[in-house]
Design a protein around this motif. Structure first.
Motif, PDB file in Angstrom:
ATOM      1  N   MET A  83      -0.124   4.861 -23.213  1.00  0.00           N
ATOM      2  CA  MET A  83      -1.102   4.226 -22.191  1.00  0.00           C
ATOM      3  C   MET A  83       0.436   3.997 -21.151  1.00  0.00           C
ATOM      4  SD  MET A  83      -2.253   0.353 -23.638  1.00  0.00           S
ATOM      5  CE  MET A  83      -0.462  -0.697 -24.420  1.00  0.00           C
ATOM      6  N   GLY A  84      -0.539   3.546 -20.036  1.00  0.00           N
ATOM      7  CA  GLY A  84       0.353   3.301 -18.847  1.00  0.00           C
ATOM      8  C   GLY A  84       0.425   1.850 -18.114  1.00  0.00           C
ATOM      9  N   LEU A  85       1.204   1.448 -18.036  1.00  0.00           N
ATOM     10  CA  LEU A  85       1.516  -0.190 -17.964  1.00  0.00           C
ATOM     11  C   LEU A  85       1.635   0.007 -15.912  1.00  0.00           C
ATOM     12  CD1 LEU A  85       3.593  -2.437 -20.465  1.00  0.00           C
ATOM     13  CD2 LEU A  85       0.777  -1.628 -20.554  1.00  0.00           C
ATOM     14  N   LEU A  86       0.562   0.007 -14.504  1.00  0.00           N
ATOM     15  CA  LEU A  86       0.675  -0.112 -13.680  1.00  0.00           C
ATOM     16  C   LEU A  86       0.357  -1.722 -13.223  1.00  0.00           C
ATOM     17  CD1 LEU A  86      -2.652   1.960 -12.672  1.00  0.00           C
ATOM     18  CD2 LEU A  86       0.175   2.655 -13.813  1.00  0.00           C
ATOM     19  N   ARG A  87       1.964  -2.103 -11.845  1.00  0.00           N
ATOM     20  CA  ARG A  87       2.270  -2.859 -11.688  1.00  0.00           C
ATOM     21  C   ARG A  87       1.182  -3.635 -10.987  1.00  0.00           C
ATOM     22  NH1 ARG A  87       7.539  -4.774 -10.480  1.00  0.00           N
ATOM     23  NH2 ARG A  87       8.241  -2.412 -10.310  1.00  0.00           N
ATOM     24  N   ILE A  88       0.966  -5.227 -10.651  1.00  0.00           N
ATOM     25  CA  ILE A  88       0.347  -5.526 -10.282  1.00  0.00           C
ATOM     26  C   ILE A  88       1.141  -6.491  -9.193  1.00  0.00           C
ATOM     27  CG2 ILE A  88      -1.553  -7.461 -10.323  1.00  0.00           C
ATOM     28  CD1 ILE A  88      -2.565  -7.182 -12.772  1.00  0.00           C
ATOM     29  N   ALA A  89       0.531  -6.144  -7.765  1.00  0.00           N
ATOM     30  CA  ALA A  89       1.548  -6.311  -6.625  1.00  0.00           C
ATOM     31  C   ALA A  89       1.730  -7.460  -6.081  1.00  0.00           C
ATOM     32  CB  ALA A  89       0.895  -5.922  -5.467  1.00  0.00           C
ATOM     33  N   ALA A  90       3.063  -7.755  -5.747  1.00  0.00           N
ATOM     34  CA  ALA A  90       2.905  -9.099  -5.665  1.00  0.00           C
ATOM     35  C   ALA A  90       1.693 -10.362  -5.091  1.00  0.00           C
ATOM     36  CB  ALA A  90       4.150 -10.082  -5.309  1.00  0.00           C
ATOM     37  N   ASP A  91       1.233  -9.044  -3.913  1.00  0.00           N
ATOM     38  CA  ASP A  91       0.276  -9.756  -2.374  1.00  0.00           C
ATOM     39  C   ASP A  91      -0.907  -9.505  -3.420  1.00  0.00           C
ATOM     40  OD1 ASP A  91       0.150  -6.840  -2.689  1.00  0.00           O
ATOM     41  OD2 ASP A  91       0.534  -7.310   0.012  1.00  0.00           O
ATOM     42  N   ASP A  92      -1.088  -9.431  -4.723  1.00  0.00           N
ATOM     43  CA  ASP A  92      -2.641  -8.643  -5.304  1.00  0.00           C
ATOM     44  C   ASP A  92      -3.178  -9.991  -5.511  1.00  0.00           C
ATOM     45  OD1 ASP A  92      -4.697  -8.565  -6.575  1.00  0.00           O
ATOM     46  OD2 ASP A  92      -3.431  -6.605  -7.018  1.00  0.00           O
ATOM     47  N   ASP A  93      -4.063 -10.386  -4.708  1.00  0.00           N
ATOM     48  CA  ASP A  93      -4.720 -11.734  -4.930  1.00  0.00           C
ATOM     49  C   ASP A  93      -5.165 -12.187  -6.584  1.00  0.00           C
ATOM     50  OD1 ASP A  93      -5.648 -11.919  -2.464  1.00  0.00           O
ATOM     51  OD2 ASP A  93      -7.142 -10.605  -2.002  1.00  0.00           O
ATOM     52  N   ARG A  94      -5.597 -11.107  -7.247  1.00  0.00           N
ATOM     53  CA  ARG A  94      -5.718 -10.953  -9.146  1.00  0.00           C
ATOM     54  C   ARG A  94      -4.733 -12.628  -8.755  1.00  0.00           C
ATOM     55  NH1 ARG A  94      -6.238  -5.394 -10.660  1.00  0.00           N
ATOM     56  NH2 ARG A  94      -4.325  -5.471 -10.369  1.00  0.00           N
ATOM     57  N   ARG A  95      -3.647 -12.612  -8.731  1.00  0.00           N
ATOM     58  CA  ARG A  95      -2.794 -13.266  -8.994  1.00  0.00           C
ATOM     59  C   ARG A  95      -2.849 -15.039  -8.966  1.00  0.00           C
ATOM     60  NH1 ARG A  95       2.106 -12.016 -10.605  1.00  0.00           N
ATOM     61  NH2 ARG A  95       2.864  -9.302 -10.605  1.00  0.00           N
ATOM     62  N   ASP A  96      -3.879 -14.921  -8.279  1.00  0.00           N
ATOM     63  CA  ASP A  96      -4.535 -16.412  -7.816  1.00  0.00           C
ATOM     64  C   ASP A  96      -5.254 -16.391  -8.918  1.00  0.00           C
ATOM     65  OD1 ASP A  96      -3.046 -16.973  -5.488  1.00  0.00           O
ATOM     66  OD2 ASP A  96      -4.443 -15.579  -4.704  1.00  0.00           O
ATOM     67  N   LEU A  97      -4.827 -17.558  -9.847  1.00  0.00           N
ATOM     68  CA  LEU A  97      -6.069 -18.068 -10.497  1.00  0.00           C
ATOM     69  C   LEU A  97      -6.503 -19.472 -10.568  1.00  0.00           C
ATOM     70  CD1 LEU A  97      -4.171 -16.685 -14.229  1.00  0.00           C
ATOM     71  CD2 LEU A  97      -5.601 -15.580 -12.647  1.00  0.00           C
ATOM     72  N   PRO A  98      -7.235 -19.826 -11.705  1.00  0.00           N
ATOM     73  CA  PRO A  98      -7.960 -20.329 -11.222  1.00  0.00           C
ATOM     74  C   PRO A  98      -6.885 -21.888 -12.015  1.00  0.00           C
ATOM     75  CG  PRO A  98      -9.488 -20.058 -12.540  1.00  0.00           C
ATOM     76  CD  PRO A  98      -8.202 -18.727 -12.477  1.00  0.00           C
ATOM     77  N   GLY A  99      -5.636 -22.039 -12.178  1.00  0.00           N
ATOM     78  CA  GLY A  99      -5.249 -23.026 -12.789  1.00  0.00           C
ATOM     79  C   GLY A  99      -3.628 -22.733 -10.868  1.00  0.00           C
ATOM     80  N   GLY A 100      -3.439 -21.719 -10.705  1.00  0.00           N
ATOM     81  CA  GLY A 100      -2.400 -21.420  -9.834  1.00  0.00           C
ATOM     82  C   GLY A 100      -2.384 -20.347  -9.501  1.00  0.00           C
ATOM     83  N   ARG A 101      -1.083 -19.931  -8.731  1.00  0.00           N
ATOM     84  CA  ARG A 101      -0.621 -18.581  -8.233  1.00  0.00           C
ATOM     85  C   ARG A 101       0.577 -18.320  -9.732  1.00  0.00           C
ATOM     86  NH1 ARG A 101      -1.378 -14.706  -5.225  1.00  0.00           N
ATOM     87  NH2 ARG A 101       0.729 -12.610  -5.097  1.00  0.00           N
ATOM     88  N   ILE A 102       0.358 -16.537 -10.306  1.00  0.00           N
ATOM     89  CA  ILE A 102       1.033 -16.464 -11.122  1.00  0.00           C
ATOM     90  C   ILE A 102       1.645 -15.682 -10.819  1.00  0.00           C
ATOM     91  CG2 ILE A 102       1.874 -14.988 -13.431  1.00  0.00           C
ATOM     92  CD1 ILE A 102       0.416 -18.027 -13.705  1.00  0.00           C
ATOM     93  N   ASP A 103       3.560 -15.656 -10.439  1.00  0.00           N
ATOM     94  CA  ASP A 103       4.077 -14.647 -10.426  1.00  0.00           C
ATOM     95  C   ASP A 103       4.731 -13.597 -11.368  1.00  0.00           C
ATOM     96  OD1 ASP A 103       3.895 -15.059  -7.528  1.00  0.00           O
ATOM     97  OD2 ASP A 103       4.807 -16.913  -7.383  1.00  0.00           O
ATOM     98  N   GLY A 104       5.652 -12.685 -11.190  1.00  0.00           N
ATOM     99  CA  GLY A 104       6.341 -12.356 -12.271  1.00  0.00           C
ATOM    100  C   GLY A 104       5.896 -11.249 -12.803  1.00  0.00           C
ATOM    101  N   ALA A 105       5.683 -10.788 -14.329  1.00  0.00           N
ATOM    102  CA  ALA A 105       5.429  -9.826 -15.056  1.00  0.00           C
ATOM    103  C   ALA A 105       3.540  -9.770 -14.268  1.00  0.00           C
ATOM    104  CB  ALA A 105       5.685  -9.118 -16.199  1.00  0.00           C
ATOM    105  N   GLY A 106       2.891  -7.880 -14.526  1.00  0.00           N
ATOM    106  CA  GLY A 106       2.103  -8.342 -14.266  1.00  0.00           C
ATOM    107  C   GLY A 106       1.179  -7.007 -14.892  1.00  0.00           C
ATOM    108  N   PHE A 107       0.736  -6.150 -14.953  1.00  0.00           N
ATOM    109  CA  PHE A 107       0.301  -5.060 -15.254  1.00  0.00           C
ATOM    110  C   PHE A 107      -1.846  -5.179 -15.185  1.00  0.00           C
ATOM    111  CE2 PHE A 107       0.935  -6.380 -19.721  1.00  0.00           C
ATOM    112  CZ  PHE A 107      -0.335  -6.129 -20.403  1.00  0.00           C
ATOM    113  N   THR A 108      -1.739  -3.570 -14.528  1.00  0.00           N
ATOM    114  CA  THR A 108      -3.448  -3.143 -15.727  1.00  0.00           C
ATOM    115  C   THR A 108      -3.088  -1.923 -16.206  1.00  0.00           C
ATOM    116  OG1 THR A 108      -3.956  -3.686 -12.820  1.00  0.00           O
ATOM    117  CG2 THR A 108      -5.840  -2.029 -14.482  1.00  0.00           C
TER     118      THR A 108
END
Length: 370
Positions: free
Chosen positions: A239-264
């Motif tokens: 399996m691969g871990l595809l980067r979630i881009a820095a400007d991806d709206d999915r980084r805006d979680l209910p408790g605030g924005r998450i920057d840094g590592a992330g994958f699909t």
């Protein structure tokens, strides 16, 4: 001379080999029909069994190193990786070969994993005892001695023999590029087969996880692992871990924005034996505070949480103490459960929401907590 399966051939005693092959008796169809299939013995649920292998590939900076260290700790101490729900049902001996990361990265991340309850249900003493890390950057590595090179027959044999002799249950190789110095052409199937000898040898006695880099997606083509197609041959699952881009709206979680590592998750080789594992395709995660993976909203119609990621007491405590949620409604939305359930369970555990981190957006919900 280029590295190929032929140029890496280990000299053999021909008569001894003939004698060994003569003593081996192949099984007939009748023999196989009388046998029972071996039981599924999980090393890391839901996808890695005893004496099986998998590959995890990604671009740099996606979270592959964090994930590899968390897997190593979880399997060594028996536990579940927070947010992902991947579980090692019992502790076993693990050896991690790290050819890339410096001592600062290894030490700081291992301390974070152990200090922040990133592995739920971990037997800390077992993890300390069972996990061995062989690092290229270790200052105590013998001066003048080359580090392990898994593209050479000598080191392949030494590693396979050592794994068996010391009883390791899991071997993690991080990563192909930094542990196979003699490879000159990653796109050569011959060179890939030469490296994969060590994976096949280890699989006879232990499980294997190989970390690898990906090549960037080209026009009309999906992102996939870097190098020859033969690299996937010995793996039950890849399996691969595809980067979630820095400007991806999915980084805006209910408790605030998450920057840094992330994958699909992108599955390049579906699991041979555990078809349900292939439902991981498309699930997405961000690395939040305290080394916990936070599930994020995937494409419409897919699950937010993997089926085996239950909201345990430990997971609820971790979310509450993350200081990323202003209201219980935000917390319930993130965990994917009924708000009234959150109220009852927080009351039973004596939990209250602390003051959120500075800078988090105000909640627009004027109903407040429940």
């Amino acid at each position: 001379m280029p590295v190929t399966a032929e140029t890496l051939e280990v000299p053999v005693d021909l008569e001894r080999r003939r004698a060994g092959l003569k003593a081996y008796k192949p099984k007939t169809l009748g023999d196989y029909l009388e046998l029972e299939p071996p039981p599924w013995e999980p090393v890391l649920e839901p996808f890695l069994a005893r004496k099986s292998a998998m590959m995890i590939w990604s671009q740099p900076g996606v979270g592959k190193t964090w994930l590899g260290l968390q897997i190593a700790v979880a399997v060594a101490g028996g536990g579940t990786i927070q947010g992902l729900g991947w579980k090692a049902p019992k502790p076993c001996k693990v050896v991690l070969f790290d050819g890339e990361n410096g001592q600062f990265t290894l030490i700081s991340r291992l301390r974070a994993i152990m200090a922040d309850n990133a592995i739920e249900g971990l037997d800390v003493e077992a993890a300390k005892r069972n996990l061995t890390i062989v690092s290229r950057a270790d200052p105590e590595w013998p001066q003048g001695l080359d580090f392990y090179d898994l593209s050479t027959p000598a080191d392949q044999r030494i590693i396979a023999e050592t794994v068996e002799a010391k009883g390791y249950g899991l071997v993690i190789l991080d990563n192909i590029s930094s542990l196979a110095d003699r490879f000159t052409d990653e796109n050569s199937n011959d060179e890939a087969k030469a490296f994969l000898r060590v994976v096949m040898a280890i699989k006879r006695v232990a499980s294997v996880i190989v970390m690898h880099h990906s090549r960037k997606a080209q026009q009309g083509m999906k992102e996939t692992f870097r190098g020859a197609s033969a690299l996937e041959f010995p793996f039950e699952f890849s399996m691969g871990l595809l980067r979630i881009a820095a400007d991806d709206d999915r980084r805006d979680l209910p408790g605030g924005r998450i920057d840094g590592a992330g994958f699909t998750i992108s599955i390049s080789k579906p699991h041979r034996d555990r078809v349900e594992v292939n439902a991981l395709e498309g699930l997405a995660f961000l690395l939040g505070d305290f080394g916990h993976w936070l599930p994020v909203l995937p494409a419409e119609g897919q699950r937010v949480l993997p089926a085996n990621a239950k909201v345990t007491d430990e997971r609820l405590r971790a979310a509450v103490t993350s200081r990323r949620f202003r209201t219980q409604r935000q917390l319930a939305d993130y965990l994917g459960v009924n708000p009234s359930q959150i109220t009852r369970r927080m009351r039973g555990l004596g939990l209250t929401l602390p003051e959120p981190l500075e800078g988090l957006a105000d909640d627009d919900d004027d109903e407040g907590d429940f």
